[in-house]
Design a protein around this motif. Structure first.
Motif, PDB file in Angstrom:
ATOM      1  N   ARG A   1       0.750  -1.343  -0.134  1.00 35.95           N
ATOM      2  CA  ARG A   1      -0.253  -0.033   0.240  1.00 35.95           C
ATOM      3  C   ARG A   1       0.771   1.168   0.123  1.00 35.95           C
ATOM      4  N   LEU A   2       1.796   1.212   0.463  1.00 29.64           N
ATOM      5  CA  LEU A   2       2.559   2.163   0.622  1.00 29.64           C
ATOM      6  C   LEU A   2       3.410   2.183  -0.862  1.00 29.64           C
ATOM      7  N   LYS A   3       3.645   3.371  -2.056  1.00 28.11           N
ATOM      8  CA  LYS A   3       3.712   3.705  -2.745  1.00 28.11           C
ATOM      9  C   LYS A   3       5.359   4.231  -2.850  1.00 28.11           C
ATOM     10  N   VAL A   4       5.994   3.820  -3.403  1.00 28.44           N
ATOM     11  CA  VAL A   4       7.535   4.789  -3.859  1.00 28.44           C
ATOM     12  C   VAL A   4       8.107   5.965  -4.662  1.00 28.44           C
ATOM     13  N   THR A   5       8.270   6.481  -3.671  1.00 21.55           N
ATOM     14  CA  THR A   5       7.823   8.268  -4.319  1.00 21.55           C
ATOM     15  C   THR A   5       9.532   8.859  -4.588  1.00 21.55           C
ATOM     16  N   LEU A   6       9.438  10.152  -5.269  1.00 19.55           N
ATOM     17  CA  LEU A   6      10.743  10.623  -4.820  1.00 19.55           C
ATOM     18  C   LEU A   6      11.319  11.261  -3.626  1.00 19.55           C
ATOM     19  N   TRP A   7      10.311  11.127  -2.646  1.00 16.78           N
ATOM     20  CA  TRP A   7      10.057  11.677  -1.189  1.00 16.78           C
ATOM     21  C   TRP A   7      10.752  10.550  -0.525  1.00 16.78           C
ATOM     22  N   THR A   8       9.859   9.188  -0.753  1.00 18.96           N
ATOM     23  CA  THR A   8      10.583   8.063   0.085  1.00 18.96           C
ATOM     24  C   THR A   8      11.994   7.796  -0.607  1.00 18.96           C
ATOM     25  N   LEU A   9      12.662   8.036  -1.466  1.00 20.01           N
ATOM     26  CA  LEU A   9      14.058   8.095  -2.114  1.00 20.01           C
ATOM     27  C   LEU A   9      14.728   8.893  -1.116  1.00 20.01           C
TER      28      LEU A   9
ATOM     29  N   VAL B   1      14.427   9.716   2.074  1.00 18.92           N
ATOM     30  CA  VAL B   1      14.308   9.211   3.559  1.00 18.92           C
ATOM     31  C   VAL B   1      15.570   9.146   4.176  1.00 18.92           C
ATOM     32  N   PRO B   2      16.411   7.505   3.362  1.00 16.94           N
ATOM     33  CA  PRO B   2      17.393   6.870   4.152  1.00 16.94           C
ATOM     34  C   PRO B   2      18.712   8.256   3.831  1.00 16.94           C
ATOM     35  N   PRO B   3      18.915   9.308   3.008  1.00 20.59           N
ATOM     36  CA  PRO B   3      20.018   9.842   3.056  1.00 20.59           C
ATOM     37  C   PRO B   3      19.871  11.319   4.232  1.00 20.59           C
ATOM     38  N   THR B   4      18.557  11.198   4.150  1.00 17.19           N
ATOM     39  CA  THR B   4      18.160  12.181   5.173  1.00 17.19           C
ATOM     40  C   THR B   4      18.562  11.678   7.087  1.00 17.19           C
ATOM     41  N   ILE B   5      17.763  10.675   7.247  1.00 19.24           N
ATOM     42  CA  ILE B   5      18.376   9.651   8.583  1.00 19.24           C
ATOM     43  C   ILE B   5      19.818   9.682   8.602  1.00 19.24           C
ATOM     44  N   TRP B   6      20.498   9.132   7.854  1.00 26.66           N
ATOM     45  CA  TRP B   6      21.561   9.443   8.030  1.00 26.66           C
ATOM     46  C   TRP B   6      22.356  10.730   8.152  1.00 26.66           C
ATOM     47  N   ALA B   7      22.296  11.720   7.327  1.00 24.77           N
ATOM     48  CA  ALA B   7      22.129  13.022   7.840  1.00 24.77           C
ATOM     49  C   ALA B   7      21.456  13.654   9.844  1.00 24.77           C
TER      50      ALA B   7
ATOM     51  N   ILE C   1      17.180   1.196  12.014  1.00 23.45           N
ATOM     52  CA  ILE C   1      15.956   0.073  11.527  1.00 23.45           C
ATOM     53  C   ILE C   1      14.891   1.293  11.049  1.00 23.45           C
ATOM     54  N   LEU C   2      14.736   2.507  11.052  1.00 20.69           N
ATOM     55  CA  LEU C   2      14.623   3.317  10.258  1.00 20.69           C
ATOM     56  C   LEU C   2      15.098   2.966   8.993  1.00 20.69           C
ATOM     57  N   ILE C   3      16.238   2.870   8.969  1.00 19.89           N
ATOM     58  CA  ILE C   3      16.790   2.869   7.134  1.00 19.89           C
ATOM     59  C   ILE C   3      16.501   1.895   6.693  1.00 19.89           C
ATOM     60  N   ALA C   4      17.010   0.590   7.471  1.00 18.99           N
ATOM     61  CA  ALA C   4      16.275  -1.071   7.317  1.00 18.99           C
ATOM     62  C   ALA C   4      14.839  -0.510   6.959  1.00 18.99           C
ATOM     63  N   LEU C   5      13.479  -0.402   7.468  1.00 20.03           N
ATOM     64  CA  LEU C   5      12.722  -0.753   7.670  1.00 20.03           C
ATOM     65  C   LEU C   5      12.344   0.482   5.701  1.00 20.03           C
ATOM     66  N   SER C   6      13.057   1.749   5.161  1.00 17.03           N
ATOM     67  CA  SER C   6      13.300   1.851   4.428  1.00 17.03           C
ATOM     68  C   SER C   6      13.064   1.232   2.870  1.00 17.03           C
TER      69      SER C   6
ATOM     70  N   LEU D   1       8.685   2.990 -10.699  1.00 23.81           N
ATOM     71  CA  LEU D   1       7.755   2.687  -9.302  1.00 23.81           C
ATOM     72  C   LEU D   1       9.065   2.001  -9.115  1.00 23.81           C
ATOM     73  N   ARG D   2       9.342   1.005 -10.015  1.00 18.08           N
ATOM     74  CA  ARG D   2      10.690  -0.303  -9.803  1.00 18.08           C
ATOM     75  C   ARG D   2      12.192   0.316  -9.818  1.00 18.08           C
ATOM     76  N   PHE D   3      12.769   1.864 -11.293  1.00 19.25           N
ATOM     77  CA  PHE D   3      13.344   2.066 -10.825  1.00 19.25           C
ATOM     78  C   PHE D   3      13.188   3.437  -9.555  1.00 19.25           C
ATOM     79  N   LEU D   4      12.084   3.530  -8.917  1.00 19.88           N
ATOM     80  CA  LEU D   4      12.247   4.094  -7.752  1.00 19.88           C
ATOM     81  C   LEU D   4      12.980   3.177  -6.408  1.00 19.88           C
ATOM     82  N   ALA D   5      11.860   2.647  -6.284  1.00 21.37           N
ATOM     83  CA  ALA D   5      12.158   1.123  -5.541  1.00 21.37           C
ATOM     84  C   ALA D   5      14.140   0.495  -5.448  1.00 21.37           C
ATOM     85  N   LYS D   6      14.588   0.786  -6.540  1.00 23.05           N
ATOM     86  CA  LYS D   6      15.875   0.177  -6.479  1.00 23.05           C
ATOM     87  C   LYS D   6      17.136   1.307  -6.506  1.00 23.05           C
TER      88      LYS D   6
END
Length: 126
Positions: free
Chosen positions: A11-19, A21-27, A63-68, A94-99
């Motif tokens: 149900r969760l869609k991968v978008t540019l915003w979800t792209l 998330v991991p580097p933002t958590i790292w920062a 944990i948040l990065i692994a969940l993403s 969707l596949r490109f953004l997910a990868k």
């Protein structure tokens, strides 16, 4: 139970915003690490014997990065046409953004681990 998790991640869609998330958590973890080290050194002159707050913050970031990454991995496995995904369809985008999100999540996971290494190896604030 597995079906509920699968449906929840689908149900969760991968978008540019979800792209981002991991580097933002790292920062955010990087900033947290430097602030924690500065405050610890200013108050005590050395790192704490066991930095509980830092360990909790690091585990939360991991944990948040692994969940993403897990959500992106599930989104990238949506059935559809076989590779190469050269068409401009919604599934291919969707596949490109997910990868891309999955790869950034892996990089960010390693980045958080490397950001945590100085706390493990350095005990002095000189």
């Amino acid at each position: 139970m597995k079906d509920r998790r699968r449906h929840w991640s689908e149900r969760l869609k991968v978008t540019l915003w979800t792209l981002i998330v991991p580097p933002t958590i790292w920062a955010g973890h990087f900033l947290f690490s430097y602030l924690w080290a500065a405050i610890s050194c200013a108050k005590a002159g050395a790192f704490a014997t066991f930095p509980t707050l830092f360990v909790v913050g690091t585990f939360l970031a991991l944990i948040l990065i692994a969940l993403s990454g897990w959500i992106a991995w599930n989104q990238g496995r949506i059935p559809g046409a076989s590779p190469p995904h050269e068409d401009s369809t919604d599934i291919d985008r969707l596949r490109f953004l997910a990868k891309s999100t999955l790869l950034l999540a892996c990089l960010s996971f390693v980045g958080v681990l490397f950001t945590s290494l100085p706390v493990i190896f350095l005990r002095d604030c000189l």
